[in-house]
Design an enzyme around this catalytic site. Structure first.
Site, mmCIF file in Angstrom:
data_model
loop_
_atom_site.group_PDB
_atom_site.id
_atom_site.type_symbol
_atom_site.label_atom_id
_atom_site.label_comp_id
_atom_site.label_asym_id
_atom_site.label_seq_id
_atom_site.Cartn_x
_atom_site.Cartn_y
_atom_site.Cartn_z
ATOM 1 N N GLU A 108 27.466 -13.610 -4.185
ATOM 2 C CA GLU A 108 27.551 -14.717 -3.219
ATOM 3 C C GLU A 108 26.274 -15.575 -3.277
ATOM 4 O O GLU A 108 26.339 -16.794 -3.166
ATOM 5 C CB GLU A 108 27.759 -14.171 -1.807
ATOM 6 C CG GLU A 108 29.180 -13.628 -1.601
ATOM 7 C CD GLU A 108 29.372 -13.031 -0.218
ATOM 8 O OE1 GLU A 108 28.617 -12.108 0.125
ATOM 9 O OE2 GLU A 108 30.260 -13.493 0.513
ATOM 10 N N GLU A 128 33.587 -5.610 -1.914
ATOM 11 C CA GLU A 128 33.617 -5.287 -0.479
ATOM 12 C C GLU A 128 34.886 -4.564 -0.062
ATOM 13 O O GLU A 128 34.882 -3.765 0.876
ATOM 14 C CB GLU A 128 33.459 -6.575 0.349
ATOM 15 C CG GLU A 128 32.045 -7.125 0.399
ATOM 16 C CD GLU A 128 31.637 -7.943 -0.812
ATOM 17 O OE1 GLU A 128 32.398 -7.988 -1.800
ATOM 18 O OE2 GLU A 128 30.550 -8.545 -0.771
HETATM 19 N N1 COA Z 1 23.135 -1.020 -0.194
HETATM 20 C C1 COA Z 1 22.325 0.032 0.010
HETATM 21 N N2 COA Z 1 22.098 0.994 -0.907
HETATM 22 C C2 COA Z 1 22.730 0.863 -2.082
HETATM 23 C C3 COA Z 1 23.582 -0.203 -2.366
HETATM 24 C C4 COA Z 1 23.785 -1.175 -1.370
HETATM 25 N N3 COA Z 1 24.556 -2.250 -1.569
HETATM 26 N N4 COA Z 1 24.075 -0.042 -3.610
HETATM 27 C C5 COA Z 1 23.521 1.089 -4.092
HETATM 28 N N5 COA Z 1 22.714 1.632 -3.169
HETATM 29 C C6 COA Z 1 21.880 2.830 -3.317
HETATM 30 C C7 COA Z 1 22.726 4.103 -3.439
HETATM 31 O O1 COA Z 1 23.029 4.635 -2.168
HETATM 32 C C8 COA Z 1 21.817 4.998 -4.243
HETATM 33 O O2 COA Z 1 20.849 5.519 -3.357
HETATM 34 P P1 COA Z 1 20.279 6.994 -3.576
HETATM 35 O O3 COA Z 1 19.649 6.994 -4.929
HETATM 36 O O4 COA Z 1 19.350 7.181 -2.452
HETATM 37 O O5 COA Z 1 21.486 7.888 -3.523
HETATM 38 C C9 COA Z 1 21.093 4.027 -5.168
HETATM 39 O O6 COA Z 1 21.225 2.742 -4.561
HETATM 40 C C10 COA Z 1 21.667 3.963 -6.560
HETATM 41 O O7 COA Z 1 23.071 3.730 -6.460
HETATM 42 P P2 COA Z 1 24.102 4.449 -7.438
HETATM 43 O O8 COA Z 1 25.455 3.996 -7.024
HETATM 44 O O9 COA Z 1 23.830 5.898 -7.482
HETATM 45 O O10 COA Z 1 23.631 3.823 -8.825
HETATM 46 P P3 COA Z 1 24.515 3.342 -10.041
HETATM 47 O O11 COA Z 1 23.563 2.875 -11.061
HETATM 48 O O12 COA Z 1 25.506 4.384 -10.415
HETATM 49 O O13 COA Z 1 25.374 2.099 -9.525
HETATM 50 C C11 COA Z 1 25.774 0.023 -8.408
HETATM 51 C C12 COA Z 1 24.738 0.919 -9.120
HETATM 52 C C13 COA Z 1 25.037 -1.172 -7.881
HETATM 53 C C14 COA Z 1 26.840 -0.410 -9.406
HETATM 54 C C15 COA Z 1 26.444 0.830 -7.275
HETATM 55 O O14 COA Z 1 25.442 1.400 -6.472
HETATM 56 C C16 COA Z 1 27.305 0.005 -6.357
HETATM 57 O O15 COA Z 1 28.447 -0.268 -6.687
HETATM 58 N N6 COA Z 1 26.764 -0.378 -5.189
HETATM 59 C C17 COA Z 1 27.524 -1.018 -4.153
HETATM 60 C C18 COA Z 1 27.763 -2.457 -4.429
HETATM 61 C C19 COA Z 1 28.491 -3.077 -3.269
HETATM 62 O O16 COA Z 1 29.445 -2.560 -2.759
HETATM 63 N N7 COA Z 1 28.016 -4.249 -2.870
HETATM 64 C C20 COA Z 1 28.600 -4.935 -1.781
HETATM 65 C C21 COA Z 1 27.958 -4.505 -0.512
HETATM 66 S S1 COA Z 1 28.683 -5.294 0.886
#
Ligand code: COA
Length: 686
Positions: A108, A128
């Protein structure tokens, strides 16, 4: 104030302000980032020497979204919509430099910039929907204006990211660069400024409705699909509704409408449960007694013993992740059958458009099938997936333990046998672990990683990492009959059978569980699994209802008759013979009929599951309540919008549950349903 605790850096390079977000691990848009971005953008806008702005991120990724741990809390000033409106209105050209993942609020943010440039491996998405939400900072209004309604609908309803090539093709980004992205973006912006062109702004683009007509059918198709595939979930429909608003409302009204839908979802129960599961999955990755000093090793080659349904599915999971795998079969006929099944499965994915011809070929190239067990000697991971027979498994483990490398994972896919006994039979129990895949193993994401008494921590660490590589969701469990998932399922099935014997219609029980959100009810599940699982004619236990069905030749879907009758399309119909068998068995056991309300039926299926979960925690089989919820949401069809049995139980309240248990199961002889002693402490603990 410093730039919000250094979560954002500001520098001048040539005539550009370079704003770098630095908020590990994933540059989420936490309060400090929003504050830092706001201050930097203001400074850049007001500095007459700055002719353009570049937003980039340090570390492994561009902004991966809003900070999920802040959702629902007072946002702090500025909130994301405010910040992005400010960004969108800046008159100087702004460019987003994207790498890693640009997700949710990250994408966004990029959509509010005039230009977007990315590395070739960047992935873009609005995920989301997986959190029970819609994008709340303009995503559903800007994305369709940029890439069209249909593409935007696909992205917001699936939540799945797209790659850079696709993003370039649909106009989501302006350029892919394989060079240093910052230098490339400076060059790009310099050219744009030199050309004196007007800098594109999505907000100023015409409404997509003027470009696309006849969209009613598209929206209806998406709604129908969401109602079918995501039955009970609100977020997919809200996402569609919000995209639809781009055709009906001017931009600013659309933003307001999107925000209203976002807030409604954010305050609702579904999103809270789905956010809980997001963190629950990540907690499940953490093994309490694991230390940094534990050394894992990389799995580069896999061997799977047994090429039946499970073995073939496991091998396909490995090939999907680019891991070479050798399946060991016992004879030529089974080898050919296994090969054909795998080919047919991949070709099926190709027909559905999920894999290209080249991808199918590549996957098949990773899989080798052999009749020679000595071929396990090259593997870093050997997974036994033969049928459930202790002697056979012991024999295999005795053999492979001698053939295998020194550094190796020796795994069994058993779901029913004692892992400790198998481990001991190998003579190297420290290398033995359970990898309990769920069928179909190439599709289901849950992986119960079962720790035996002597399993070494390095083996556990290796398997947890491998799980991530093959895109599974691992949960570490200890040994108990049925491990976690099947053990809890068993008590639910037992209770459903008990109600059937009390004269409650099986269709009614199934319907109520489906309405609760499960993909199927207990009797449909039993028919699918097969009623003869674990049944041996000679050992028939006359006290089980399923034995009675097996004796009558009703084995489930596999022979088109179980609790239901099935037509050739596997559509279930009520069966007079099944009702008769249930009634006869109830009479034989002296069970009287009774009336139950819908609530009582649901309770009697669900509450024993929660109680069993508490017992599992009491025995230390898993480390956290949320591990049980992850297992149920990903392996057993518990609707994610209800969080999982332990989450559901906590919301119901321990007092209420204990009362219900005492009320429903007062005469229980085998104590299966008695509340566990530390029920309350465990349910409200971690
Ligand atoms: N907000 C807060 N914390 C987040 C986050 C977010 N949007 N996205 C990831 N994290 C944190 C995880 O909880 C994890 O924390 P930890 O190490 O303390 O457990 C850390 O970041 C790493 O995330 P992880 O998912 O284990 O890493 P990854 O490399 O496998 O994947 C992403 C990275 C970004 C692809 C995945 O974390 C993801 O899909 N995040 C959510 C994205 C999302 O939904 N965004 C919209 C939010 S409204």
């Amino acid at each position: 104030m410093s730039r919000a605790d250094k979560a954002v850096h500001y520098a001048i390079v040539k005539q550009f302000a370079v704003i770098t977000v630095d908020n590990p691990p994933v540059n989420a848009l936490s309060y400090s980032v929003r504050k830092g971005l706001a201050m930097s953008l203001e400074e850049a806008s007001e500095n007459d020497d700055v002719s353009g702005i570049i937003i980039t991120c340090s570390g492994r990724t561009f902004i991966a979204g809003a900070d999920i741990s802040e959702i629902g809390k007072p946002p702090g000033d500025p909130d994301l919509p405010e910040l992005l409106e400010y960004l969108d209105a800046i008159e100087k050209p702004v460019m987003a430099v994207l790498h890693g993942t640009a997700l949710g609020g990250g994408l966004e943010t990029a959509l509010c910039c005039n230009y977007r440039i990315s590395t070739p491996s960047t992935r873009f998405g609005l995920p989301e929907v997986h959190l029970g939400l819609i994008p709340g900072a303009g995503g559903t209004q800007r994305l369709p204006r940029l890439i069209g309604i249909e593409k935007a609908l696909a992205m917001v309803t699936s939540g799945n990211p797209i790659g850079a090539d696709e993003a370039l093709e649909c106009g989501l980004i302006d350029k892919i660069t394989a060079e240093d992205p910052l230098s490339a973006s400076i060059e790009y912006l310099e050219e744009k400024i030199k050309s004196n062109c007007s800098h594109p702004s999505i907000r100023l683009q015409e409404n997509p409705i003027t470009k696309y007509s006849g969209l009613d059918d598209t929206f209806n198709e998406y709604k129908k699909h969401a109602e079918k595939r995501k039955r009970g979930y609100l977020a997919p429909l809200y996402n569609i509704r919000s995209v639809e608003a781009t055709c009906e409302l001017p931009f600013l009204d659309g933003l307001k409408f999107e925000r209203e839908l976002f807030e409604e979802l954010m305050e609702g129960d579904q999103s809270k449960a789905q956010q809980y599961l997001f963190f629950a999955e990540r907690h499940a990755n953490k093994v309490p007694d694991m230390t940094r000093e534990v050394v894992d090793f990389e799995v580069q080659k896999v061997a799977v013993i047994g090429g039946g349904l499970m073995g073939a599915g496991i091998a396909m999971s490995m090939a999907n992740a680019g891991l070479p795998v050798t399946i060991i079969e016992s004879n030529q006929k089974s080898l050919i059958r296994c090969q054909k099944n795998i080919e047919a499965n991949f070709q099926g994915s190709q027909k559905k458009g999920r894999l290209s011809h080249a991808q199918v070929k590549q996957r098949l190239d990773y899989i080798d099938i052999s009749l020679n067990i000595n071929d396990v000697s090259e593997a870093d991971l050997i997974i036994e997936a033969v049928f459930e027979n202790m002697e056979l498994k012991k024999d295999i483990f005795g053999k492979i333990a001698k053939l295998a490398k020194d550094k190796v994972v020796l795994a069994t896919n058993t779901s029913a046998l004692d892992l400790n006994e198998i481990a001991e039979s190998s003579g190297r129990p420290q290398d033995v672990i359970g990898l309990h895949f769920f069928s179909p193993a190439n599709v289901m994401r849950l992986l119960e990683i079962v720790r035996a008494k002597k399993t070494d921590l390095s083996i556990i660490k290796t398997c947890m990492k491998l799980a991530k590589r093959i895109k599974k969701i691992p949960v570490l469990v200890s040994v108990c009959p049925g491990f976690v998932g099947n053990r809890i399922l068993f008590v639910r099935q037992q209770q459903a059978m008990r109600m059937a014997l009390q004269g409650i219609d099986i269709e009614r029980i199934d319907r109520l569980m489906v309405e609760f959100g499960f993909p199927m009810g207990p009797f449909q599940t039993a028919d699918l699994i097969g009623l003869d699982l674990g049944w041996e004619k000679a050992l028939t236990n006359k006290f089980l209802l399923v034995d009675k069905f097996c004796e009558a030749g009703r084995l489930g879907q596999k022979n088109a008759k179980g609790f239901y009758d099935y037509d050739k399309n596997r559509k279930a119909k009520t069966s007079a013979e099944s009702s008769k068998l249930i009634k006869e068995f109830a009479r034989l056991k002296g069970i009287n009929s009774r009336e139950l309300t819908d609530e009582e039926i649901l309770d009697q299926c669900l509450i024993p599951m929660i109680n069993e979960g508490v017992k599992i925690r009491e025995e230390g089989i898993v480390s956290r309540n949320s591990d049980i919820d992850v297992i149920y949401a990903h392996g057993f069809g518990w609707p994610a919008y209800r969080g999982g049995p332990m989450y559901y139980g906590r919301n119901l309240g321990s007092e209420k549950i204990i009362k219900k248990i005492q009320n429903y199961f007062p005469l229980d002889d085998d104590k299966t349903f008695l509340p566990s002693k530390s029920f309350e402490d465990i349910l409200y603990g971690n």
